[in-house]
Write a protein that holds these residues in place. Structure first.
Motif, short mmCIF file in Angstrom:
data_model
loop_
_atom_site.label_atom_id
_atom_site.label_comp_id
_atom_site.label_asym_id
_atom_site.label_seq_id
_atom_site.Cartn_x
_atom_site.Cartn_y
_atom_site.Cartn_z
N ASN A 52 0.83 -1.21 0.00
CA ASN A 52 0.00 0.00 0.00
C ASN A 52 0.86 1.26 0.00
OD1 ASN A 52 -2.25 -1.63 0.08
ND2 ASN A 52 -2.60 -1.37 2.28
N ASP A 53 1.85 1.29 0.89
CA ASP A 53 2.70 2.48 1.00
C ASP A 53 3.54 2.67 -0.26
OD1 ASP A 53 1.64 2.71 3.49
OD2 ASP A 53 3.45 2.12 4.58
N LEU A 54 4.01 1.56 -0.82
CA LEU A 54 4.84 1.65 -2.02
C LEU A 54 4.02 2.14 -3.21
CD1 LEU A 54 7.67 1.22 -3.08
CD2 LEU A 54 7.12 -1.18 -3.49
N CYS A 55 2.81 1.63 -3.35
CA CYS A 55 1.95 2.07 -4.45
C CYS A 55 1.60 3.56 -4.31
CB CYS A 55 0.67 1.24 -4.48
SG CYS A 55 0.90 -0.45 -5.09
N LYS A 56 1.37 3.99 -3.09
CA LYS A 56 1.07 5.40 -2.85
C LYS A 56 2.24 6.28 -3.25
CE LYS A 56 -0.39 8.57 0.82
NZ LYS A 56 -0.74 8.68 2.27
N GLN A 57 3.46 5.85 -2.90
CA GLN A 57 4.64 6.63 -3.23
C GLN A 57 4.93 6.60 -4.73
OE1 GLN A 57 6.51 8.60 -1.06
NE2 GLN A 57 7.34 9.29 -3.02
N GLN A 59 2.74 6.35 -7.10
CA GLN A 59 1.78 7.26 -7.74
C GLN A 59 2.20 8.72 -7.57
OE1 GLN A 59 -0.85 6.19 -9.70
NE2 GLN A 59 -0.67 8.34 -10.29
N LYS A 60 2.76 9.04 -6.41
CA LYS A 60 3.24 10.40 -6.18
C LYS A 60 4.37 10.74 -7.14
CE LYS A 60 5.25 13.42 -2.65
NZ LYS A 60 5.73 13.52 -1.25
N TRP A 61 5.31 9.81 -7.30
CA TRP A 61 6.41 10.03 -8.25
C TRP A 61 5.88 10.18 -9.67
CZ3 TRP A 61 9.15 5.54 -5.41
CH2 TRP A 61 9.93 6.05 -4.36
N ARG A 62 4.90 9.35 -10.02
CA ARG A 62 4.34 9.41 -11.37
C ARG A 62 3.64 10.75 -11.60
NH1 ARG A 62 5.67 7.29 -15.22
NH2 ARG A 62 3.77 6.47 -16.13
N ASP A 63 2.93 11.24 -10.59
CA ASP A 63 2.25 12.53 -10.71
C ASP A 63 3.25 13.66 -10.89
OD1 ASP A 63 -0.15 11.23 -10.43
OD2 ASP A 63 -0.37 11.68 -8.29
N GLU A 64 4.46 13.47 -10.37
CA GLU A 64 5.51 14.49 -10.50
C GLU A 64 6.26 14.36 -11.82
OE1 GLU A 64 7.86 13.81 -7.05
OE2 GLU A 64 6.47 14.83 -5.68
N ARG A 91 0.56 -2.82 -11.50
CA ARG A 91 0.05 -2.51 -12.83
C ARG A 91 -0.94 -1.35 -12.78
NH1 ARG A 91 -1.85 -7.65 -15.62
NH2 ARG A 91 0.37 -7.78 -16.16
N GLU A 92 -1.70 -1.26 -11.71
CA GLU A 92 -2.65 -0.16 -11.56
C GLU A 92 -1.96 1.20 -11.53
OE1 GLU A 92 -4.70 -1.14 -8.02
OE2 GLU A 92 -5.87 -2.78 -8.92
N HIS A 93 -0.67 1.19 -11.23
CA HIS A 93 0.10 2.44 -11.17
C HIS A 93 1.10 2.53 -12.33
CE1 HIS A 93 -1.53 3.54 -7.22
NE2 HIS A 93 -1.47 2.24 -6.95
#
Length: 263
Positions: A52-57, A59-64, A91-93
């Motif tokens: 969960n934490d890794l996917c959240k991070q 996604q943050k990098w991807r948004d940047e 894959r969702e990210h």
């Protein structure tokens, strides 16, 4: 200014370890993680927490705008495609396993794995094109009970196609070793300050600030900025005209260089 077609990206490289289920002893990774999570009063399955934490991070990098390369010991079959599987979560990210397409399963990546399935993998985002990838044999390249994994990527594509442009050096006309240029510069600065009546403005500005309870109001700040720009432009204009550079106009020769050094 960069060309509009140039792309620059950051590549984030991550190594992750997903702990095994609870074992015996307090020195296991599970026990250490559990101790930390208990200290911050976070009640969650440790294996789920990492994903969960890794996917959240990620996604943050991807948004940047970053590309991501992730190497992970998942302690779980990476061939599984179920909705809650690690492979599907990544894959969702926007991340895909980079080696399995080059080496179809089954391939065990841990010596004690009896099911002949990969539990280690390398995941990349779409902006990190993988040219090749594979697994070393057990004990090859690294002494460990896991296989060493490798991929070959195109860094030019992953990091973008921006090539730094060479800067053009423009020599300063004002040099302290040239007394004539220094004298000329000071004369021109004096004339410029006199033209704008700059010497009288600081005193007036200080008086206004004192009368305003020593507060820099917006109108006073504008006057200060205007004064600063006038002083700066006067100095720049003086430097531009304090001497004439002959760079590129006089042919260089060893004899001329030697004569100048003797003098």
């Amino acid at each position: 200014m960069n060309d509009v077609n140039e792309v620059v990206r950051d590549l984030v490289v991550v190594l992750a370890y997903r702990p095994n289920r609870e074992g015996t002893g307090e020195s296991t990774v599970w026990a250490q993680h559990r101790f930390y999570f208990n200290s911050i009063k976070r009640k969650i399955d440790l294996r789920k927490a990492l994903v969960n934490d890794l996917c959240k991070q990620i996604q943050k990098w991807r948004d940047e705008g970053c590309e991501v390369l992730l190497g992970v010991d998942a302690n779980k079959d990476l061939l599984v495609h179920s909705p809650d599987s690690i492979r599907q979560r990544f894959r969702e990210h926007g991340m895909e396993e980079a080696i399995l397409k080059w080496h179809p399963p089954p391939t065990a990546t841990h010596q004690q794995n009896q099911s002949n399935v990969p539990i280690d993998g390398i995941f990349t985002t779409s902006g990190v094109p993988v040219l090749a990838g594979g697994y070393y044999a057990f004990g090859e390249f690294v002494e460990a009970d896991h296989r060493a994994l490798w991929i070959d990527i195109n860094l030019n594509t992953a990091l973008g196609n921006f090539t730094p442009q060479g800067s053009t050096f423009k020599p300063r006309k004002l040099t302290l070793l040239d007394k004539r240029s220094v004298t000329r510069y000071l004369q021109l600065v004096h004339l410029g300050y006199k033209e704008y009546d700059i010497p009288s403005h600081p005193t007036k500005l200080i008086q206004h600030i004192e009368s305003n309870e020593r507060q820099m109001s917006l109108p006073l700040a504008r006057k200060y900025n205007c004064l600063h720009r006038q002083m700066y432009m006067a100095r720049r204009l003086a430097e531009d005209n304090c001497r004439t550079t002959s760079s590129g106009k006089v042919p260089w020769s060893p004899k001329l260089q030697g004569a100048s050094e003797i003098n």
